[in-house]
Structures are given as C-alpha cells and as structure tokens.
Motif scaffolding. Structure first.
Motif, PDB file in Angstrom:
ATOM      1  N   LEU A  34       0.851  -1.188   0.000  1.00  0.00           N
ATOM      2  CA  LEU A  34       0.000   0.000   0.000  1.00  0.00           C
ATOM      3  C   LEU A  34       0.887   1.239   0.000  1.00  0.00           C
ATOM      4  CD1 LEU A  34      -2.603  -1.097   2.722  1.00  0.00           C
ATOM      5  CD2 LEU A  34      -2.663  -1.503   0.251  1.00  0.00           C
ATOM      6  N   GLU A  35       0.636   2.135  -0.943  1.00  0.00           N
ATOM      7  CA  GLU A  35       1.434   3.358  -1.071  1.00  0.00           C
ATOM      8  C   GLU A  35       0.487   4.546  -1.102  1.00  0.00           C
ATOM      9  OE1 GLU A  35       4.596   4.668  -1.164  1.00  0.00           O
ATOM     10  OE2 GLU A  35       3.490   6.528  -1.572  1.00  0.00           O
ATOM     11  N   ARG A  36       0.743   5.524  -0.271  1.00  0.00           N
ATOM     12  CA  ARG A  36      -0.195   6.649  -0.128  1.00  0.00           C
ATOM     13  C   ARG A  36      -0.211   7.551  -1.363  1.00  0.00           C
ATOM     14  NH1 ARG A  36       2.540  11.678   1.720  1.00  0.00           N
ATOM     15  NH2 ARG A  36       4.454  11.142   0.719  1.00  0.00           N
ATOM     16  N   ASN A  37       0.849   7.473  -2.185  1.00  0.00           N
ATOM     17  CA  ASN A  37       0.971   8.345  -3.347  1.00  0.00           C
ATOM     18  C   ASN A  37       1.373   7.471  -4.533  1.00  0.00           C
ATOM     19  OD1 ASN A  37       1.724  10.568  -5.025  1.00  0.00           O
ATOM     20  ND2 ASN A  37       2.135  11.780  -3.199  1.00  0.00           N
ATOM     21  N   SER A  43      11.900   9.252   0.240  1.00  0.00           N
ATOM     22  CA  SER A  43      13.291   9.612  -0.078  1.00  0.00           C
ATOM     23  C   SER A  43      13.709   9.087  -1.439  1.00  0.00           C
ATOM     24  CB  SER A  43      14.240   8.994   0.957  1.00  0.00           C
ATOM     25  OG  SER A  43      13.933   9.453   2.237  1.00  0.00           O
ATOM     26  N   THR A  44      13.036   8.026  -1.878  1.00  0.00           N
ATOM     27  CA  THR A  44      13.571   7.255  -2.997  1.00  0.00           C
ATOM     28  C   THR A  44      13.742   8.070  -4.274  1.00  0.00           C
ATOM     29  OG1 THR A  44      12.721   5.215  -2.055  1.00  0.00           O
ATOM     30  CG2 THR A  44      13.100   5.225  -4.431  1.00  0.00           C
ATOM     31  N   TRP A  45      12.771   8.893  -4.606  1.00  0.00           N
ATOM     32  CA  TRP A  45      12.826   9.521  -5.940  1.00  0.00           C
ATOM     33  C   TRP A  45      14.001  10.474  -6.089  1.00  0.00           C
ATOM     34  CZ3 TRP A  45      12.368  14.731  -7.239  1.00  0.00           C
ATOM     35  CH2 TRP A  45      11.979  15.585  -6.206  1.00  0.00           C
ATOM     36  N   GLY A  49      21.355   7.588  -6.150  1.00  0.00           N
ATOM     37  CA  GLY A  49      21.400   6.288  -6.825  1.00  0.00           C
ATOM     38  C   GLY A  49      22.741   5.579  -6.773  1.00  0.00           C
ATOM     39  N   GLY A  50      23.634   6.048  -5.923  1.00  0.00           N
ATOM     40  CA  GLY A  50      24.946   5.394  -5.825  1.00  0.00           C
ATOM     41  C   GLY A  50      24.852   4.097  -5.031  1.00  0.00           C
ATOM     42  N   PHE A  51      25.729   3.130  -5.367  1.00  0.00           N
ATOM     43  CA  PHE A  51      25.796   1.900  -4.559  1.00  0.00           C
ATOM     44  C   PHE A  51      27.241   1.461  -4.384  1.00  0.00           C
ATOM     45  CE2 PHE A  51      24.467   0.556  -8.911  1.00  0.00           C
ATOM     46  CZ  PHE A  51      25.606  -0.150  -9.291  1.00  0.00           C
ATOM     47  N   ALA A 349      14.538   2.774   8.299  1.00  0.00           N
ATOM     48  CA  ALA A 349      15.838   3.402   8.582  1.00  0.00           C
ATOM     49  C   ALA A 349      16.923   2.915   7.630  1.00  0.00           C
ATOM     50  CB  ALA A 349      16.255   3.155  10.040  1.00  0.00           C
ATOM     51  N   VAL A 350      16.535   2.640   6.403  1.00  0.00           N
ATOM     52  CA  VAL A 350      17.516   2.191   5.415  1.00  0.00           C
ATOM     53  C   VAL A 350      18.105   3.450   4.779  1.00  0.00           C
ATOM     54  CG1 VAL A 350      17.927   0.736   3.418  1.00  0.00           C
ATOM     55  CG2 VAL A 350      16.144   0.121   5.063  1.00  0.00           C
ATOM     56  N   MET A 351      19.292   3.832   5.230  1.00  0.00           N
ATOM     57  CA  MET A 351      19.849   5.112   4.766  1.00  0.00           C
ATOM     58  C   MET A 351      20.552   4.986   3.410  1.00  0.00           C
ATOM     59  SD  MET A 351      23.352   4.910   5.027  1.00  0.00           S
ATOM     60  CE  MET A 351      23.610   6.623   4.697  1.00  0.00           C
ATOM     61  N   ALA A 352      20.786   3.769   2.966  1.00  0.00           N
ATOM     62  CA  ALA A 352      21.409   3.581   1.644  1.00  0.00           C
ATOM     63  C   ALA A 352      20.586   2.539   0.895  1.00  0.00           C
ATOM     64  CB  ALA A 352      22.859   3.144   1.796  1.00  0.00           C
ATOM     65  N   GLY A 353      19.403   2.940   0.495  1.00  0.00           N
ATOM     66  CA  GLY A 353      18.438   2.005  -0.077  1.00  0.00           C
ATOM     67  C   GLY A 353      18.946   1.271  -1.302  1.00  0.00           C
ATOM     68  N   PHE A 354      19.864   1.892  -2.035  1.00  0.00           N
ATOM     69  CA  PHE A 354      20.314   1.262  -3.276  1.00  0.00           C
ATOM     70  C   PHE A 354      21.533   0.386  -3.066  1.00  0.00           C
ATOM     71  CE2 PHE A 354      17.542   4.673  -4.157  1.00  0.00           C
ATOM     72  CZ  PHE A 354      16.631   4.042  -4.970  1.00  0.00           C
ATOM     73  N   SER A 355      22.160   0.499  -1.898  1.00  0.00           N
ATOM     74  CA  SER A 355      23.227  -0.432  -1.533  1.00  0.00           C
ATOM     75  C   SER A 355      22.651  -1.572  -0.701  1.00  0.00           C
ATOM     76  CB  SER A 355      24.296   0.263  -0.681  1.00  0.00           C
ATOM     77  OG  SER A 355      24.947   1.252  -1.404  1.00  0.00           O
TER      78      SER A 355
HETATM   79  C1  LIG Z   1      19.558  13.719  -1.345  1.00  0.00           C
HETATM   80  C2  LIG Z   1      19.620  12.246  -1.116  1.00  0.00           C
HETATM   81  C3  LIG Z   1      20.540  11.474  -1.812  1.00  0.00           C
HETATM   82  C4  LIG Z   1      20.597  10.099  -1.594  1.00  0.00           C
HETATM   83  N1  LIG Z   1      21.490   9.348  -2.303  1.00  0.00           N
HETATM   84  C5  LIG Z   1      21.534   8.010  -2.140  1.00  0.00           C
HETATM   85  C6  LIG Z   1      22.436   7.209  -2.898  1.00  0.00           C
HETATM   86  O1  LIG Z   1      23.209   7.695  -3.692  1.00  0.00           O
HETATM   87  N2  LIG Z   1      22.413   5.860  -2.684  1.00  0.00           N
HETATM   88  C7  LIG Z   1      21.568   5.271  -1.794  1.00  0.00           C
HETATM   89  O2  LIG Z   1      21.613   4.049  -1.650  1.00  0.00           O
HETATM   90  N3  LIG Z   1      20.717   6.021  -1.069  1.00  0.00           N
HETATM   91  C8  LIG Z   1      20.671   7.359  -1.219  1.00  0.00           C
HETATM   92  N4  LIG Z   1      19.794   8.104  -0.488  1.00  0.00           N
HETATM   93  C9  LIG Z   1      18.961   7.427   0.512  1.00  0.00           C
HETATM   94  C10 LIG Z   1      17.767   6.724  -0.128  1.00  0.00           C
HETATM   95  O3  LIG Z   1      16.980   7.695  -0.738  1.00  0.00           O
HETATM   96  C11 LIG Z   1      16.991   5.978   0.927  1.00  0.00           C
HETATM   97  O4  LIG Z   1      17.837   5.027   1.532  1.00  0.00           O
HETATM   98  C12 LIG Z   1      15.802   5.209   0.352  1.00  0.00           C
HETATM   99  O5  LIG Z   1      15.090   5.981  -0.522  1.00  0.00           O
HETATM  100  C13 LIG Z   1      14.884   4.732   1.475  1.00  0.00           C
HETATM  101  O6  LIG Z   1      13.788   4.110   0.890  1.00  0.00           O
HETATM  102  P1  LIG Z   1      12.513   3.651   1.716  1.00  0.00           P
HETATM  103  O7  LIG Z   1      11.717   2.801   0.818  1.00  0.00           O
HETATM  104  O8  LIG Z   1      12.958   3.085   3.003  1.00  0.00           O
HETATM  105  O9  LIG Z   1      11.759   4.983   2.129  1.00  0.00           O
HETATM  106  P2  LIG Z   1      10.960   6.068   1.301  1.00  0.00           P
HETATM  107  O10 LIG Z   1      11.587   6.295  -0.033  1.00  0.00           O
HETATM  108  O11 LIG Z   1      10.807   7.244   2.174  1.00  0.00           O
HETATM  109  O12 LIG Z   1       9.578   5.381   1.019  1.00  0.00           O
HETATM  110  C14 LIG Z   1       8.542   5.283   1.951  1.00  0.00           C
HETATM  111  C15 LIG Z   1       7.247   5.229   1.207  1.00  0.00           C
HETATM  112  O13 LIG Z   1       6.218   4.943   2.129  1.00  0.00           O
HETATM  113  C16 LIG Z   1       5.055   5.649   1.756  1.00  0.00           C
HETATM  114  N5  LIG Z   1       4.206   5.791   2.930  1.00  0.00           N
HETATM  115  C17 LIG Z   1       4.525   6.397   4.100  1.00  0.00           C
HETATM  116  N6  LIG Z   1       3.485   6.378   4.939  1.00  0.00           N
HETATM  117  C18 LIG Z   1       2.483   5.721   4.307  1.00  0.00           C
HETATM  118  C19 LIG Z   1       1.162   5.392   4.672  1.00  0.00           C
HETATM  119  N7  LIG Z   1       0.649   5.744   5.867  1.00  0.00           N
HETATM  120  N8  LIG Z   1       0.401   4.728   3.799  1.00  0.00           N
HETATM  121  C20 LIG Z   1       0.901   4.357   2.598  1.00  0.00           C
HETATM  122  N9  LIG Z   1       2.145   4.674   2.196  1.00  0.00           N
HETATM  123  C21 LIG Z   1       2.948   5.343   3.045  1.00  0.00           C
HETATM  124  C22 LIG Z   1       5.622   6.974   1.267  1.00  0.00           C
HETATM  125  O14 LIG Z   1       4.728   7.666   0.456  1.00  0.00           O
HETATM  126  C23 LIG Z   1       6.879   6.535   0.528  1.00  0.00           C
HETATM  127  O15 LIG Z   1       6.666   6.315  -0.822  1.00  0.00           O
HETATM  128  C24 LIG Z   1      19.718   9.493  -0.672  1.00  0.00           C
HETATM  129  C25 LIG Z   1      18.790  10.269   0.020  1.00  0.00           C
HETATM  130  C26 LIG Z   1      18.747  11.627  -0.185  1.00  0.00           C
HETATM  131  C27 LIG Z   1      17.768  12.437   0.579  1.00  0.00           C
END
Ligand SMILES: Cc1cc2nc3c(=O)[nH]c(=O)nc-3n(C[C@H](O)[C@H](O)[C@H](O)COP(=O)(O)OP(=O)(O)OC[C@H]3O[C@@H](n4cnc5c(N)ncnc54)[C@H](O)[C@@H]3O)c2cc1C
Length: 805
Positions: A34-37, A43-45, A49-51, A349-355
C-alpha cells in the motif's frame, strides 16, 4: 481493492518494493503493498542512486554485495532497465589511520570474495583523473561500485513482485493498524480496510508515524542531505569520446562522494553543520518535493571539494537536490520482527536504499517465511536497541552518525553523543576512581581505570591504545590478588513456574542444572545456529536465573516470547539485578571476610543465597576471567552497601577494580569465546566447540536438536581454534584473513593481547581438514602477514586447579 491478504507492506519506496519482491521470490504470492501516493514518493525519488559494498560490518557488506548483484537479475526478470552504471569507485586516504582502515577492509574482502584492491596515488590519478591527489597516500578501489536510476529500479522491483503474484495499491494511505486478538491485523486505509496476517512497516520518511499507529516507537530520524549536479565538464566529455565513464570517488577528508552524471559531475556531502529534519514528525503532505537549496550549510565542504576536484570549480551548477532521508542511531537499518509485537515487521531506517535495499528485502522475507535468516543480521536487527531508547536519545545519535559517516571508525572507539544515559548506583564512585567509560546498550560501563596523571580518554586506534598500561595493571591485580567489577552489564532473566524446567529443557540445548547448581548452555535456532550462550542458575526446582549478553536483551526476550508456554513466566530482570564479580586467588578470602555464610562450602558452579555485609545476595561461583571467582547479585538499591562491604574487605588484600578491557584480555587466557564474536547465528555449536555443552543424552527435543545431531554425525567443515600471533603493535580485532601459503583458508573472529601471558592471541575459523595441533599460518593484521601458531593449552590454570580450588 483486495480486502484480505497474507502480508501488507506499508510504503512503496525502494525498500518496500524490495521486501514485496523478495516475499514473492521466496514463495508467498498473496502479498500486497500500500502506497499513499505514487511509488518512490518518499526519499527514494531524489536519491543519487549510488551503490557500494564497503561497510564496517561484514554481514552488512555481504548484503550490500547481494543487493548490487541483484540488479542484473531484476533487469533480466522484468525486461526493465535499472539504469546501471558499474563504473567502480575509489575511496581516498589522506592519513595513516584512514589507510589502516582501508587496508583492514581489503583484508576482510579477501575471504568474502570481493575483488577490491589497494591503489597508490599514481594509480588513483589514472583511474579517477578528476582527483587532485596532492596529500593522498592511497585508496581502496572497488570494481562493484556504481550508480543506477532510483525510480527505474524501484519500478523494476515492483514489476518483478507483480509478476510473482503481488498486488500494489497506490494512492492508498494507511490510516490505522489495529491488531485483532488472534494476532492478525486490520489495516485501515482511505480506500477501505485490508485484513492481513502480517504487517511490514516500510514507510521510510513516515516510519515513525506508521509505527505510532501500532504503538511502536521506531528509533530513527530524518536528516537533510544535499547533492549538486554540474553542467558538462571537459574532462568527462573527453573520457566519453573514448567510451569511458568516470568512477565514483569517496573523499572521507572532504566528507563527499562524487560521480559522473550525464557529461557532468554529481557531488554530495555529509557536512558537519548538518540538520535533522521534521523533528516533531514528518508532514503527511510532504510529497514529490525538495527542500530549499542551502549552500551556507555546505560552504566549507564545497571549498574543500574545489581543491580535491578542481574541475568542479569551473563547472556551472545544473541542479541542486536537497532532501530528507532516515537514519537509526548507528546508521544501520532497523529490520526484523519488532520486539514485543506479534506479526509486525520492520524494514525502516535504510539510509542507503540502493546499496542495502535488496539485502534488507531478502533478510526480512527469509525471517517471515523460513523463521530465520541465512546469516547473522544483528547489525541491522531492530532488537539491537532496547525499550530504553527515546527520541531524545535518537536525535543526537543520528546527528553524530551523519557527521561521522565518513570518519575513520576505530575498533576501540567510544562515541560521545547522548551520554551518559543509563548509569548504575556505582557511577560516581567508579568515576572518582578514574573510570574511563564505554557504552553498552545505553549503559555506562567502565572500560578501565586511569590512575593519577593518566588521561581519562582512550585514544581511538587500530593499534594498541593508551589503555595498555591500565589494562595490564588490572589483569595483574586479578591474577595475583583480587579484582572487582560490576555484573550490571549481563543480560539477566528470571524463569519461574511449574513448567520452568521443562521449558528450559526445550529452549536450551544444554543441561538444566539441579537446585544449587549452575550450567553453561548454548541456545540454538531451528537450523542449529547459535542464538545464545547462557549460564543457567537454579535456585529452586521452579526458579531459575539466566545470564547472557547485556546487548542481546531484546533479541533474547523476543525469542523467549515467541516460544512462550503456559506455566512458565520469563522476565527480563537485567536492570533489576545488579552486583559485582570478584575474581583472583584472594577472591574467596574477600568473600569470607564479609559474610558469616559458609563460603568454603560453595564449589565451582554452585549457587547459593548469602548475606554479604548487610545485603541479601545470590552468589554464583563462576567467573569469565577463568580465575577463582564469584558473581554476586543484589537489588540495585543495595549495590552501594554491597560495594562498601566488598571494598572494605578487599582493600587490605590488594583489591583493584577492573574494566571491560581487562576482562576481554583475561578471557583470552582460557580461550573463552564471546557473544557476537565467536558465538553468533553465523556459527554452529560444533564449529565453535560449544557442542561440548550440549546435553545429547537428555530426552527433551530441544530446539535445533535435529540440525545439531546432523552436524554432529557429519562433523563441521570448519572449526574455531586459538593462535598465538607474532604481533608488533596491533593485535587481531575481527575478520582478519588467515593465510596458508598464498591461500586464504579462514578468518579471525576476535583476538587481543593476553597481558597475563604476554602474548598476542587470535581466535579464528580454519577448515577441519587442515586442523593439526602444530598448525602454522599467517594472519593479516593491518596489511602485514604475521606468523601465527595454533595453541591448544590454556595460558592460565590449564588444569582448572585455581578456578575449581
Ligand atoms: C539527497 C539524497 C541522496 C541520496 N542518495 C543516495 C544514494 O546515492 N544511494 C543510496 O543508496 N541512497 C541514497 N539516499 C537514501 C535513499 O533515498 C533511501 O535510503 C531510500 O530511498 C529509502 O527508501 P525507503 O523505501 O525506506 O523509504 P521512502 O523512499 O521514504 O519510502 C517510503 C514510502 O512509504 C510511503 N508511505 C509512508 N506512509 C504511508 C502510509 N501511511 N500509507 C501508505 N504509504 C505510506 C511513502 O509515500 C513513501 O513512498 C539518498 C537520500 C537523499 C535524501
């Protein structure tokens, strides 16, 4: 919309989509996201994108390697492009410590099968010509580094999951998560309610808010982060003419990472004046948007980058990306079954989602479907933090972690933020005695005691530190007279009830002791891996106390709760029971001097109630120092009175306090392993020698019995052995490769310096077919292959005469 499903994954970022894909890959197709948008709306978009594979924790590094290799598989399954650029990357070192760290990383990679290599400044200038190598002394090159298209990759995960039967519902916001009495969940959304067996919180930037819907606090915090993309750069255009792409360059001194983007460059910073974002909660209306540019914050970082990468200064800025992403207090993900909850899982808390996203998805899916993961996931297990953790702790720790992202991390380093948080009644007494503090699971623990004139700070180092003299002193006090330290930092559990013994017989692989006795036992997973290393103490037929690692409290309680049974109560009493351990040849005399109870009657591995001074205590005759010793447990309210009694009796006998550094040295003398080092879910009882504590003859079908018996019949492929190392000024820490000729045959689990024996000691795994008593190998420490010999006789009290005497 579907209204019933086996699993609801909340959040369609890269992590949620990876979890969904891996659930289908491992066989669960009735799963829903389930995705709200739209997908990628957190953070993902806006990720760069580095790994990369580099990670201080070897299991995390292995999972990062898995993630990177997965992208080709995803492309093949879906026919979609992840926009992969496998350009390689180099991490620069501008001082010896950084170089030491890279060399140590390279050494670990040898047995992990990663093809990294140490490169010279001249080689760096050729590989990464955009770099000004002035002041650089070397680097680590990793051919696996690269970058990808964050959105394309997330959609590829989503498509692969759909192909496996998963459903994805976008524009569907989760409003509530309500648990039914049977443990299943009603997930209430703005499009209706979905009934699911399991819920996975993968809500990224909103993980805190989604967690709160189930009453769970997730210790994570978003931080602002910024990267800049330049216009075309002539050097990159020239390389492109030759069909070349510039590799990544990580410059820890400048706290930056750089890569090619189009025909220009992209550089991001982990700046010191960093800022936490959305301190009081992530706004629900935050969507596909960025934060305003903030060049002031990265002014110093940019100035440094201009010197390191001069081409940047002449290039125009094409775009600035400034967005938030989340961190846990130690920077690692929060994954797994949430302690204290049923059927509620974390992928946050996945700070490097693409790694890391692929590895996180795989581990979580294995956990949910197979009951356990294929490797030790403690570094990212959400159970590594206890219920003591608060937002007030998380925020400064996350800031510290962000600021130290590119710092050298030393094996003996103690990080200062958010301390002291938890202290025992002994804190001010030990502090006045010169304690140099470490932190364990939020608790302040003395590492050693500095004497007058000695610094109250241990210098972080890969080599022997300034704690050397103090540690030697404390070891000597234990071996020659008597030492005292706290037992607060043991995990402690009270197991009571009519079925307590039968339950313990099922949960623990070892013998459950008779009243008045202690036993040592491994705890095994279903697959026969080590998930605990316990001392059981039996005070009465229906009353037991377990002790184990303090840091594993939530991890162990989660297991106990999963296997809860009627007629047994299991309580975590780690902070409700404290006291001291005393050890050394005069320990018995000290104890006898402050009690009228019969100390002489207490044999090795006995337990008894005694009154010490004014305090009612439980005394266990056992010591991790391997010496004659006692663990003395009491109510924390009486700890100071107990201290007064023991210290008053001990001082005339030369009693000295000792800390964790001495304890870790003393254990080496007896080849004792330690939780998280020699004993972890990566290893089995037969591999580690813990099988000697398995009660093979007991009738109970303990958890892991079938697997342990199978391993026993076949024999382990590798075994843990002890080496004496010809070390100079640096001892084995962990994961150093073990060489035989020109082949790496194994790796170390831990080591250190035995101050008692005056020897550098290492523990490590070697293949069983190479095992001989006179085995000679080389162990690579900080790039040097040091001769090492197997030793089989304990360095202290080999016949146990003193310990048992
Ligand atoms: C500027 C910047 C550069 C980065 N560069 C890199 C990089 O080079 N390499 C790398 O590996 N990582 C990088 N990152 C980190 C990376 O973006 C994150 O690690 C990753 O996007 C985390 O993904 P996620 O799916 O955990 O969270 P998110 O991308 O935050 O996804 C969470 C999703 O949950 C949805 N959601 C939340 N609440 C609800 C709800 N109540 N109902 C339904 N849906 C909900 C949201 O809409 C969202 O789509 C960077 C981050 C930033 C800010």
């Amino acid at each position: 919309m579907k209204t019933t499903t086996r699993v609801v994954v909340i959040g369609g970022g890269v992590v949620g989509c990876s979890v969904l894909y891996h659930l289908t890959k491992l066989g669960w197709s009735d799963v829903m996201l389930l995705e709200r948008n739209e997908l990628t709306s957190g953070s993902t978009w806006h990720a760069a994108g580095g790994f990369h594979t580099l990670n201080g924790d070897t299991n995390m590094a292995a999972l990062q390697g898995y993630t990177i290799r997965l992208y080709k598989e995803l492309e093949a399954i879906t026919g979609m492009s992840c926009g992969l650029h496998h350009v390689g990357g180099v991490t620069l070192a501008d001082n010896r410590d950084r170089m030491d760290m890279l060399v140590a990383e390279r050494a670990k990679h040898r047995y992990m099968g990663l093809e990294t290599e140490i490169v010279t400044p001249e080689e760096i200038a050729k590989i990464a010509p955009v770099t000004n190598t002035a002041g650089i002394i070397g680097g680590l090159y990793d051919p696996l580094d690269g970058h990808l298209d964050p959105s394309g990759t997330t959609h590829a995960y989503a498509k692969a999951a759909r192909m496996g039967g998963a459903t994805i519902e976008t524009h569907c916001k989760v409003l509530e998560t309500n648990q039914r009495p049977d443990g299943t969940w009603d997930v209430v959304t703005d499009k209706g309610t979905v009934h699911a067996e399991h819920v996975v919180n993968a809500a990224g930037l909103w993980a805190r808010e989604v967690g709160a819907m189930a009453g769970v606090y997730f210790p994570l915090h978003p931080m602002e982060h910024q990267y800049i993309v330049t216009e075309d750069v002539p050097l990159i255009l020239d390389m492109a003419k030759d069909g070349l792409e510039h590799p990544h360059v990580m410059d820890p001194a400048g706290e930056s990472y750089l890569r090619q983007e189009g025909r220009g460059l992209c550089i991001g910073f982990y700046e010191q004046p960093c800022r936490p974002w959305a301190v009081d909660g992530t706004p629900w209306d935050f969507g596909h948007e960025l934060l305003p540019d903030d060049f002031d914050k990265i002014e110093d970082s940019i100035a440094f980058a201009y010197r390191r990468f001069p081409a940047l200064e002449k290039a125009g800025v094409k775009s600035v990306i400034h967005g938030p992403f989340t961190f846990a207090p130690d920077g690692n993900p929060l994954v797994g079954p949430v302690p204290g909850m049923r059927n509620y899982w974390s992928a946050c808390a996945v700070m490097a989602g693409f790694s890391q996203g692929g590895g996180v998805g795989l581990m979580l899916a294995q956990w949910m479907i197979e009951g356990e993961t294929e490797r030790d996931t403690f570094a990212m297990d959400c159970a590594r933090f206890g219920s003591w953790i608060t937002p007030g702790y998380t925020r400064p720790k996350v800031i510290e972690n962000y600021q130290k992202r590119f710092s050298v991390s030393y094996p003996n380093e103690e990080l200062p933020a958010a301390r002291p948080l938890r202290t025992t009644p002994m804190y001010d007494i030990f502090d006045a005695m010169g304690a140099v503090w470490g932190a364990q699971y939020g608790l302040e623990v003395p590492n050693y005691f500095a004497q007058d004139g000695e610094p109250r700070f241990e210098t972080p180092s890969f080599r022997r530190s300034n704690a050397w003299q103090a540690t030697a002193r404390e070891v000597q006090a234990v071996r020659q007279a008597v030492g005292i330290n706290e037992v607060q930092n043991f995990g402690k559990y009270r197991v009571t009830g009519a079925n307590a013994r039968a339950w313990l017989d099922r949960i623990m692989a070892g013998r459950v002791p008779a009243p008045g006795r202690l036993s040592l036992t491994p705890m095994l997973s279903e697959k026969g891996r080590l998930i605990g290393d316990f001392t059981i103490s039996c005070l009465a037929e229906d009353q037991f106390t377990l002790t184990a690692s303090y840091g594993a409290q939530a991890f162990h309680m989660r297991w106990f709760q999963r296997h809860a049974e009627a007629g047994v109560q299991v309580e975590n009493i780690s902070d409700r029971l404290t006291g001291f351990q005393i050890a050394g040849p005069l320990a018995k005399d000290v104890l006898a001097a402050c009690t009228r109870d019969n100390v002489g009657a207490l044999r090795f591995m006995d337990v008894a109630r005694m009154t010490i001074g004014m305090v009612d205590c439980v005394v266990q005759r056992v010591s991790y120092t391997g010496d004659l010793g006692y663990e003395i447990y009491c109510d924390p309210m009486a700890q100071r009175a107990l201290w007064q009694a023991l210290w008053a009796a001990g001082q005339p006998m030369g009693m000295s306090p000792f800390g964790m550094r001495a304890m870790m040295s003393l254990r080496l003398d007896k080849f004792f392993g330690s939780w998280g080092r020699e004993f972890s879910p990566d290893y089995t009882p037969a591999e580690t020698g813990m099988d000697r504590f398995i009660a093979w003859k007991k009738p109970a079908h303990f958890i892991g019995r079938t697997a342990a018996e199978a391993e026993r019949a076949q024999g382990p492929a590798r075994q843990l052995v002890t080496f004496e190392v010809d070390a100079q000024d640096a001892d084995v820490v962990a994961y150093e490769p073990i060489w035989m000729g020109e082949k790496v045959i194994g790796f170390c689990t831990s080591g250190g310096y035995s101050h008692h024996a005056g020897k550098s000691i290492a523990y490590g795994f070697v293949p069983s077919d190479q095992l001989r008593d006179d085995l000679q190998v080389e162990i690579e420490v900080l790039g040097q292959r040091l001769p090492a010999r197997r030793i089989t006789t304990a360095l202290f009290d080999a016949d146990g005469a003193r310990m048992r005497g």
